[in-house]
Design an enzyme around this catalytic site. Sequence first.
Site, PDB file in Angstrom:
ATOM      1  N   CYS A  50       0.835  -1.198   0.000  1.00 44.44           N
ATOM      2  CA  CYS A  50       0.000   0.000   0.000  1.00 44.44           C
ATOM      3  C   CYS A  50       0.871   1.249   0.000  1.00 44.44           C
ATOM      4  CB  CYS A  50      -0.909   0.011   1.222  1.00 44.44           C
ATOM      5  SG  CYS A  50       0.018   0.153   2.754  1.00 44.44           S
ATOM      6  N   CYS A  53       3.265   1.599   2.909  1.00 47.44           N
ATOM      7  CA  CYS A  53       4.487   0.799   2.742  1.00 47.44           C
ATOM      8  C   CYS A  53       5.491   1.568   1.883  1.00 47.44           C
ATOM      9  CB  CYS A  53       4.198  -0.521   2.040  1.00 47.44           C
ATOM     10  SG  CYS A  53       2.984  -1.556   2.821  1.00 47.44           S
ATOM     11  N   ASP A 450       4.304 -35.290  -3.472  1.00 47.57           N
ATOM     12  CA  ASP A 450       5.465 -35.461  -2.621  1.00 47.57           C
ATOM     13  C   ASP A 450       4.955 -35.313  -1.189  1.00 47.57           C
ATOM     14  OD1 ASP A 450       8.157 -35.330  -1.635  1.00 47.57           O
ATOM     15  OD2 ASP A 450       7.854 -33.180  -1.465  1.00 47.57           O
ATOM     16  N   ASP A 635      12.425 -33.303  -5.996  1.00 48.45           N
ATOM     17  CA  ASP A 635      11.229 -33.486  -6.829  1.00 48.45           C
ATOM     18  C   ASP A 635      11.387 -32.846  -8.194  1.00 48.45           C
ATOM     19  OD1 ASP A 635       9.731 -34.695  -4.776  1.00 48.45           O
ATOM     20  OD2 ASP A 635       9.409 -32.727  -3.888  1.00 48.45           O
TER      21      ASP A 635
END
Lengths: 757, 51
Positions: A50, A53, A450, A635
């Site tokens: 925002c 920020c 996984d 993976d």
Amino acid sequence: MSCCAPGAEMALDLDRVTSVLPSSQEIKLASRSLGDDIRQTDLSVPAVHCAACIQAIETALGKLDRVEGARVNLSTKRVSIRWRGDEVPPFVAALGRLGYQAHLFDPEVGEKDRTLSELIRAVAVAGFAAGNIMLLSVSVWSGAEGATRDLFHWVSALIAIPALAFAGGIYFRSAWNALRHGRMNMDVPIAVGVSLAYAMSLYETINHGDHAYFDASVSLLFFLLIGRTLDHVMRERARTAVNGLSRLAARGAMVLRDDGTRDYLPVGDIEPGVQLLIAAGERIPVDGKIVRGTSDLDCSLVSGESTPRTVALGESVQGGTLNLTGPLTIEATAAAKDSFLAEMVRLMEAAEGGRAHYRQIADRVSALYAPVVHLTAFVTFAGWMAATGDWHRAMTIAIAVLIITCPCALGLAVPIVQVVAARRLFESGIMVKDGSAMERLAAVDTAMFDKTGTLTLGQPRLVNASSIDSAMLAIAADMAAHSRHPFSRAIAGCAGFAGEPKVESVSEHPGFGIEATAAGSTWRLGRRGWAGARAAGESRYGGTVLTKDGIIVASFVFEDALRADARAAIEQLNNARVSVEMLSGDTAAACGEVAATLGIHHFVPALLPSGKVEYIETLAKDGHKVLMVGDGLNDTPALGAAHISIAPATAADVGRKAADFVFLRESLSAVPLALDVSRKAGRLIRQNIAIAIVYNTIAVPIAILGHVTPLIAAIAMSASSLLVIGNALRLQGFVLAAVTRAPSATRSGIRASVHPS
Amino acid sequence: MTTLVYLIPAALFLGALGLSGFLWALRSGQYEDLHGAAERILIDRDDKPER
């Protein structure tokens, strides 16, 4: 209140990996020089959202010494900082104090998006040309005659030239590329139609003809470019969102030279045989052997093991693991390009078979469509030649057939649905990396999960907090706050920080635990055999205990919590006729428990990365379309081998890059949602293609009979495009219904336990 | 017919002006952070021009 109330501790868990701040050497390595002693660093700050920020960050960073300026980009959630001098200003720490996590990202992805600006420019030029030509065309349609009409045609022809050259160039290049490689795509009929329409209109203009199709050829480009730009914007947004996540591979490492000097080198320059210093909290950059020190390693991303591994002198360590507790000196045994991480990338690239051969439905349709259309036009020409012998008339009608069949609706049919679908998924926190991903996901019949980090969160959680004396828990939490070990974090997060720390002289013994003194007693928190074996009273104590002068006063039980909605997600997948299996590198016992609580009937434990790939390839050979959902480095090859892959945002970097979908929220219900949206999108795409074909079966006979005027062509093309867009927008309604139907984000109460090693 | 002689060039010129304005805005980076630009109007700048 029980501190382990569902959800309460999630916020604390979030900083698990990302709290490792990039070192100043690393920042310097990633910054680029702007000349005049000014350097620029781009940081990804995912929490910016925002105006407050923006102001907080820009003001705070601007106040730092040697910082020239800071600018926040809210769309990409990045801040770029310009600074002077050799020393890196402490801006990461400054951001941390404000409460914003910042991390570096790959410099190559920081480059400006050239394709997007080219597309937007093309849309602007095509829009300008289409608007002006349409203005002139309306005058012609409403009855301009003779010299006026010729003038209007000439002006139109002039305006159309830059539009075709600039905006049409995108299609001409793509069509040429396809033809040169002996393929056919949707851009070939578009390029042929547009350029023939222009050529014929020019001929007509020169010969004072009645009909010119400049408006058709330019507005066609305009509409198609809008679709293509939206598609690109959507995909780009997903890509930057994915790239903005923390970067997990180390960028460089502190090298210890033989003469005792230290140097920070990029990972690529590390050779086998050099000694590396790895501080607690850093990722190990390359494979190596420990020459000094003891520590615990978080291997969850590498092997799928959920419990940290204790390592000591002489043991070998894999690149990509996270050093948790003690400083280590390792001797590199492989260069970065031969390390575990690079090996995984190679395995993944080798496995990428099914995907490369996949042809999108749009390309398959156009492979049939283009020859049919071009043949129809040719037959029309031949027919009119035979019937009238007037080659000019035959040519005009044949080109009118090409213009009317020019796949405006077909060109929009697929991308517009994908844009709408991707947008719906984006709003649910799911990123789609590729348009064909949804088509491939719609076809899956088997889903592989996984375990660690995917079905479970891969983070231990204290389960018996309520049965521990709160005074003991407070002391344990004080001690645990000094350590990065996942168990320590779980304890510290559970108790919160109430009041002043009461313990003193805290020291961590890597591989064993933490020691501290308080009120004259020695307290130890850690492994049972080390902290003290004698129990006061009871004897049933687990692996992690708190002792006071060698007497056990509390014991802690941890578990690996399941991801939110894991059970519901698997049920939904089963209902969607997808069989669910689990592949894991973890032990059979750990897998069995998770499988039982989730209702997964088939699982394969203790698999190596190549084992996962082989398993998936065997299934693929039997004709199954496999979906892989995984997060670890181990993976990654499987993510590449599967027909389609999904990874959580917490996955390893390469895994996220390999996956077609990335979901940002914790809930596993993202997987069935993505499947649902993809299947509906697939249905809409087929409907859209059907609409486009129906439109052609009506319009083409009119064109063949020679009744098409530029006015009819303009109306027919816009109408079919609007129909296709309208149909695509129906997806919004579908998905809203699906979201309200799905079970609310309840956390499944069932958990699997993790036993401390 | 005579009015067209200056009306058409005028229309095209105005259109081209708009187009070049857009291309300039695009090149100068005004479309790089649309979301941020929307939020920035809420920031008070204590009367100091930006560096």
